[in-house]
Scaffold this motif. Structure first.
Motif, short mmCIF file in Angstrom:
data_model
loop_
_atom_site.label_atom_id
_atom_site.label_comp_id
_atom_site.label_asym_id
_atom_site.label_seq_id
_atom_site.Cartn_x
_atom_site.Cartn_y
_atom_site.Cartn_z
N GLU A 67 -4.13 9.53 0.42
CA GLU A 67 -5.01 8.04 0.53
C GLU A 67 -4.16 7.09 1.07
OE1 GLU A 67 -5.61 4.85 -3.13
OE2 GLU A 67 -5.73 7.08 -3.68
N ALA A 68 -2.71 7.18 0.73
CA ALA A 68 -1.86 6.34 1.45
C ALA A 68 -1.71 6.40 2.94
CB ALA A 68 -0.49 6.56 0.97
N LYS A 69 -1.93 7.84 3.34
CA LYS A 69 -1.61 8.27 4.78
C LYS A 69 -3.01 7.46 5.60
CE LYS A 69 -1.05 11.88 8.34
NZ LYS A 69 -1.79 11.05 9.14
N ALA A 70 -4.11 7.64 4.90
CA ALA A 70 -5.21 7.28 5.48
C ALA A 70 -5.51 5.59 5.63
CB ALA A 70 -6.73 7.57 4.68
N PHE A 71 -4.82 4.92 4.66
CA PHE A 71 -4.68 3.66 4.65
C PHE A 71 -3.92 3.26 5.72
CE2 PHE A 71 -2.93 -0.58 3.77
CZ PHE A 71 -4.02 -1.39 3.30
N LYS A 72 -2.33 3.77 5.61
CA LYS A 72 -1.18 3.81 6.87
C LYS A 72 -1.80 3.89 8.22
CE LYS A 72 3.31 4.94 8.12
NZ LYS A 72 4.47 5.87 7.92
N ASP A 73 -2.68 4.79 8.39
CA ASP A 73 -3.23 5.12 10.03
C ASP A 73 -4.23 3.82 10.19
OD1 ASP A 73 -1.81 7.23 9.87
OD2 ASP A 73 -3.41 8.72 9.56
N ALA A 74 -5.05 3.37 9.35
CA ALA A 74 -5.97 2.48 9.83
C ALA A 74 -5.19 1.06 9.92
CB ALA A 74 -7.02 2.35 8.46
N ALA A 75 -4.26 0.77 9.13
CA ALA A 75 -3.43 -0.41 8.99
C ALA A 75 -2.89 -0.46 10.56
CB ALA A 75 -2.53 -0.76 7.85
N SER A 76 -2.30 0.76 10.79
CA SER A 76 -1.52 0.90 12.07
C SER A 76 -2.28 0.65 13.37
CB SER A 76 -0.90 2.27 12.26
OG SER A 76 0.19 2.56 11.41
N ALA A 77 -3.54 1.08 13.19
CA ALA A 77 -4.66 0.89 14.37
C ALA A 77 -5.02 -0.67 14.40
CB ALA A 77 -5.81 1.70 14.20
N PHE A 78 -4.99 -1.17 13.37
CA PHE A 78 -5.25 -2.75 13.33
C PHE A 78 -4.17 -3.53 13.97
CE2 PHE A 78 -5.18 -7.10 11.73
CZ PHE A 78 -6.63 -7.33 11.53
N TYR B 214 -12.32 6.53 -1.00
CA TYR B 214 -11.41 6.07 -1.94
C TYR B 214 -11.72 4.81 -2.65
CZ TYR B 214 -8.59 9.29 0.32
OH TYR B 214 -7.88 10.57 1.08
N PRO B 215 -12.90 4.85 -3.27
CA PRO B 215 -13.73 3.48 -3.78
C PRO B 215 -13.24 3.16 -5.10
CG PRO B 215 -14.92 5.63 -4.38
CD PRO B 215 -13.94 5.81 -3.57
N ALA B 216 -12.26 3.93 -5.61
CA ALA B 216 -11.24 3.33 -6.64
C ALA B 216 -9.63 3.23 -6.47
CB ALA B 216 -11.39 4.28 -7.86
N SER B 217 -9.48 2.92 -5.15
CA SER B 217 -8.08 2.95 -4.73
C SER B 217 -7.72 1.81 -5.17
CB SER B 217 -8.04 3.15 -3.20
OG SER B 217 -6.90 2.72 -2.72
N PRO B 218 -6.28 1.43 -5.34
CA PRO B 218 -5.79 0.12 -5.80
C PRO B 218 -5.55 -0.69 -4.27
CG PRO B 218 -4.11 1.92 -5.85
CD PRO B 218 -5.29 2.51 -5.69
N MET B 219 -5.67 0.08 -3.19
CA MET B 219 -5.67 -0.78 -1.89
C MET B 219 -7.11 -0.87 -1.24
SD MET B 219 -2.70 1.43 -0.15
CE MET B 219 -3.29 3.26 -0.89
N GLY C 94 0.79 -1.24 -0.05
CA GLY C 94 0.00 -0.04 0.34
C GLY C 94 0.87 1.28 -0.03
N ILE C 95 1.89 1.17 1.07
CA ILE C 95 2.97 2.38 0.92
C ILE C 95 3.45 2.65 -0.57
CG2 ILE C 95 4.73 3.47 2.26
CD1 ILE C 95 3.53 1.92 4.54
N ALA C 96 3.93 1.62 -1.11
CA ALA C 96 4.60 1.53 -2.15
C ALA C 96 4.00 2.32 -3.29
CB ALA C 96 5.29 0.15 -2.61
N ALA C 97 2.55 1.79 -3.22
CA ALA C 97 1.76 2.64 -4.32
C ALA C 97 1.72 4.04 -4.26
CB ALA C 97 0.45 1.72 -4.29
N ALA C 98 1.67 4.64 -2.93
CA ALA C 98 1.42 6.21 -2.90
C ALA C 98 2.13 6.58 -1.68
CB ALA C 98 -0.13 6.44 -3.01
#
Length: 892
Positions: free
Chosen positions: A19-30, A49-54, A10-14
């Motif tokens: 978008e990347a930060k939102a994914f990273k924050d949620a993944a860190s919480a998990f 981000y309904p079209a996100s590659p993640m 996910g981080i490599a993609a963006a």
């Protein structure tokens, strides 16, 4: 794909985009186990981000967070609705769908989801895990053959994945699961071979323990107890290595249990004592204490068991431990009560007889309730509270307090998880409701036991049949014969040869008889005889079949059934009852001669039977019908005087009947004696019988002439009659017999007799008669007689009065007589009794004739004749004479 890899891709993609930060924050919480936050943030990411590659990873992680939060339905719905978007993660989607179903105990669907993965994604990195979980789900469903097939098949997904990952913990767990199933199937040698094939050196500490534990169980199943005991010692060492206190406690308990099986109770107690130490998990401490207590109880060391419990309470102040010990101490007291009841030959709900035994047993239950109440007042631990409520319910049930026990059982039902104990609590709640007459709720709870807990083997085998029998019992009591028959059929299907099935058939047949459905009842009895030809209840069935004819008034058929019963079951304990009913059947059929012979034979053969007094009473009635009042009185008196027959309501009825028989043969002294004994025993004599005795005593006194004035007997009788409204004016049973207004009528009659010497008695008479007329229970005969009596009182008072005064009295008398003829005034609601219509009509016509009111007299005679046809000819003569007087006097 692992979480770390997901994060990296996910981080490599963006790199640092929102978008990347939102994914990273949620993944860190998990990753930090903040699943609530992770679930919420991934939900926001998916919306933003309904079209996100993640997106596929976000959906997957959000579902996993929901599973961790226990919201399996949300996870399943999320994954199922997004399978099309899963891309390369589709195998993980199916895996997590299966995981969610498994966590929600939906094992069948879980197994299907894992099977989709193992069947369609043979190169998945989760193949081994999915294959293991698929087998585990079938194990939960007790589909043991399927589990063996999944785990043993060399070309199956589990074995293929295990060959790739031979040292993996999942591979070992699959082998242990296979051995567990083989042990369940009693394939001991194969199970042992499977366990030994699992290399111990590469296992994690807890798996080493599982391997050794399973091996010991195989040895126990084969009866190799000393070998298993050696292995149990090794279990303790492995548990220490695993650094899991619960495993160490389980190892100790296992070793102690083996010592117990080997007949070494003292050694077992010593080992169990190790689990009472600080640091041992609380539930294991309680289990150890229970086992120590059971071992002491088995050796009759009751005081030692109680001492250990109290010492534990004194040494430990931790609330959870104290609650468990209090719970255990209460259970011991409850068990001591039950064992005491069993020792004294009583059932569990009965305390042994004798003051000392009753006191001791009651104290044990009181102590148990006190201990359970202490647990309930302090504990917030639901399992402990649930057991405390369940045990308290048992104590209250045994004390005969159904309402209080129902409340306790209901609380237990609400707290207990799905288990055998929950089934027992619901069953006992239904029992308590049934005992209180709450048939609707009792039926609902019995049905819940049969419907909701049948998956539990012991409940299905032991409690469900009892629940269905209780449904039959409660439904018949409620008059719901359809539900009763349905439950009976279910019971027959599940337990066709059990005693409960037999009893349910018999109970249904009896209920159909009670419901006036004899033909259906006889079909049930015929089915019983066909299904259970050797049943010990067969005599009861044939007797009940006879009762169907008896209750339907089919007396010849009843006679035949009971005569056949006596031939078929000559030594059955129910023989006296059948002979008694056979005699009654003859009596009902009008065959009194045979009935008399059968009743007298019954009395000769079974003189102390409970039915003997009733048989003797029938004999007395038989003599009354013959007019043999001496023999009748003798028969009734035997019921009263026989020392072998208990005093019951029938005893008082017999004395009343003896007095009446004496009255009919004009044995006034005997009659007075019997009635007086009843009247003087108001503390014990049933009120309705005492009131009838008072009335009969009054009648008897009017017949006797003793010393003094002949009218004295009416004064004495009047006092006897006055006691009836005085003692029983508000008694419903007496009121239903209309004895109070009848007594007022007799008081009026006695007063009229006494008025010949004391004119003041006329007022007493009319007042008494008015009490009859104003009493709601007075019938037409009583009212008609009372109204006639008032007319008679007025007519008698006219005698000797001056003409003007006499005229007024005669007028009043005529009007009351005439009201009787018309059915007017107080008779408007009830009408006129035919006898008093005649008497009042003749009296009214006589007064009219004395006044030379011939037309009035004629109309009265004609009215009486039209209403009383048998008198018409006699009255025609009076009408003719009145018309002749009219002609002579020149009237029209």
């Amino acid at each position: 794909m692992t979480l770390a890899l997901l994060l990296l891709t996910g981080i490599a993609a963006a790199q640092e985009t929102p978008e990347a930060k939102a994914f990273k924050d949620a993944a860190s919480a998990f990753q930090d186990d903040l699943f609530d936050l992770a679930e919420r943030q991934f939900g926001q990411f998916i919306s933003a981000y309904p079209a996100s590659p993640m997106l596929a990873e976000a959906i997957l992680l959000r579902a996993r967070a929901a599973i961790k939060l226990g919201d399996q339905p949300a996870a399943i719905s999320l994954l199922n609705s997004n399978l099309a978007k899963a891309g390369p993660l589709v195998d993980q989607y199916y895996y997590r769908i299966g995981e969610a179903h498994y966590a929600g105990s939906n094992y069948l669907v879980a197994a299907e989801s894992f099977a989709v993965l193992t069947r369609n994604f043979t190169n998945s990195g989760l193949l081994l895990e999915a294959a293991h979980y698929e087998a585990l789900a079938h194990f939960k469903l007790r589909g043991f053959s399927r589990v063996v097939a999944l785990l043993q098949n060399p070309s199956g997904p589990f074995q293929r994945a295990a060959r790739v990952r031979p040292s993996d913990a999942i591979t070992a767990r699959g082998g242990l699961l296979l051995a567990e199933v083989l042990l369940e199937q009693r394939l001991h040698a194969e199970a042992e071979k499977t366990v030994l094939a699992i290399a111990e050196k590469d296992l994690l500490p807890d798996l080493k323990w599982d391997r050794q534990y399973l091996l010991c169980r195989v040895q126990i199943a084969e009866g190799r107890l000393p070998e298993a005991l050696d292995g149990a010692t090794n279990l303790v060492s492995l548990a220490i290595g695993a650094a899991k206190p619960e495993l160490r406690a389980d190892s100790t308990a296992f070793e102690a249990g083996l010592l117990r099986q080997l007949g070494q109770p003292d050694a077992a107690i010593q080992v169990f004592t190790n689990n009472l130490a600080e640091g041992v998990p609380a539930d294991r401490r309680r289990l150890a204490l229970l086992n120590i207590i059971e071992l002491h109880l088995a050796q009759n060391r009751l005081e030692e068991a109680v001492r250990l419990l109290k010492e534990f309470l004194a040494r430990h102040t931790v609330a959870s431990a104290t609650d468990m010990v209090l719970l255990t101490l209460g259970e011991v007291n409850l068990r001591l009560h039950l064992e005491g009841a069993a020792t004294n030959g009583t059932d569990a709900a009965t305390v042994s007889t004798g003051p000392a035994a009753i006191s001791q047993s009651t104290n044990r239950l009181d102590e148990a309730i006190s201990q359970f109440d202490k647990v309930l007042s302090s504990s917030t631990n639901s399992p402990i509270r649930a057991k405390a409520f369940l045990n308290k319910g048992w104590c209250l049930w045994l004390e005969g307090k159904p309402a209080e026990s129902a409340a306790a059982f209901k609380a237990a039902v609400e707290l207990l998880p799905f288990s055998e104990e929950a089934a027992v609590a619901r069953f006992k709640l239904a029992d308590a409701q049934l005992r209180q007459g709450d048939l609707t709720n009792a039926l609902a709870n019995y049905r819940a036991v049969a419907r909701d807990f049948s998956a539990l083997p012991r409940v299905r085998a032991e409690l469900v049949p009892r629940a269905r029998f209780q449904i039959v019992s409660a439904a018949t009591a409620a008059g719901d014969l359809k539900s009763a028959e349905e439950a009976m059929r279910q019971l027959l299907e599940a337990q066709a040869d059990g005693p409960l099935a037999e009893r349910s058939l018999l109970l249904l047949g009896e209920s159909l008889t009670d419901a006036k459905q004899p033909a259906r009842a006889r079909k049930v009895y015929a089915e019983f005889a066909e299904r259970f030809p050797e049943s010990p209840l067969l005599a009861d069935v044939y007797r009940a079949r006879g009762r169907t004819h008896f209750e339907a008034g089919e007396w010849p058929a009843a006679v035949r059934e009971y005569e056949l019963w006596l031939e078929r079951f000559p030594t059955n304990e129910s023989r006296p009852g059948v002979e008694y009913t056979l005699a009654w059947s003859h009596a009902k059929a009008g065959d009194e001669t045979n009935a008399f012979n059968l009743f007298t034979n019954f009395l000769a053969k079974f003189p102390t039977n409970d039915l003997a007094p009733r048989a003797k009473f029938w004999v007395g009635d038989y003599f009354v019908h013959l007019g043999d009042y001496v023999s009748a009185q003798s028969a009734y008196q035997e019921i009263v005087e026989n020392p072998d027959w208990p005093v019951t309501n029938l005893t008082y009825q017999a004395r009343l009947a003896a007095g009446r028989a004496a009255f009919k043969r004009q044995g006034w002294k005997d009659a007075e004696s019997h009635f007086t004994i009843l009247v003087n025993d108001l503390a014990h004599c049933p009120p309705s019988i005492a009131a009838e005795a008072m009335f009969a005593l009054g009648d008897t006194l009017t017949k006797q002439i003793g010393p003094g004035s002949p009218l004295d007997r009416f004064a004495q009788a009047k006092e006897a009659f006055k006691k009836i409204p005085g003692h029983f004016g508000t008694n419903e049973l007496v009121r239903d017999l209309a004895l109070v207004p009848a007594a007022w009528g007799r008081i009026g009659d006695c007063s009229l007799q006494l008025a010949s010497q004391d004119p003041n008695q006329y007022e007493s008479a009319t007042n008494a008669y008015w009490n009859v007329l104003t009493n709601k229970t007075s019938d037409a005969a009583l009212r008609s007689k009372a109204l006639f009596g008032i007319g008679r009182a007025f007519e008698l008072q006219a005698v000797g009065q001056p003409a003007s005064e006499a005229t007024n009295f005669f007028t009043a008398a005529f009007e009351h007589y005439y009201d009787v003829v018309l059915g007017a005034g107080p008779l408007a609601q009830t009408g006129t009794d035919p006898f008093w219509l005649k008497e009042a009509g003749l009296a009214a016509a006589r007064i009219a004739e004395d006044r030379r009111q011939w037309k009035t007299a004629i109309r009265i005679y004609e009215r009486i004749g039209s209403m009383l046809a048998p008198l018409k000819a006699r009255l025609q003569d009076k009408i003719d004479k009145a018309r002749e007087q009219l002609r002579l006097e020149g009237a029209d």
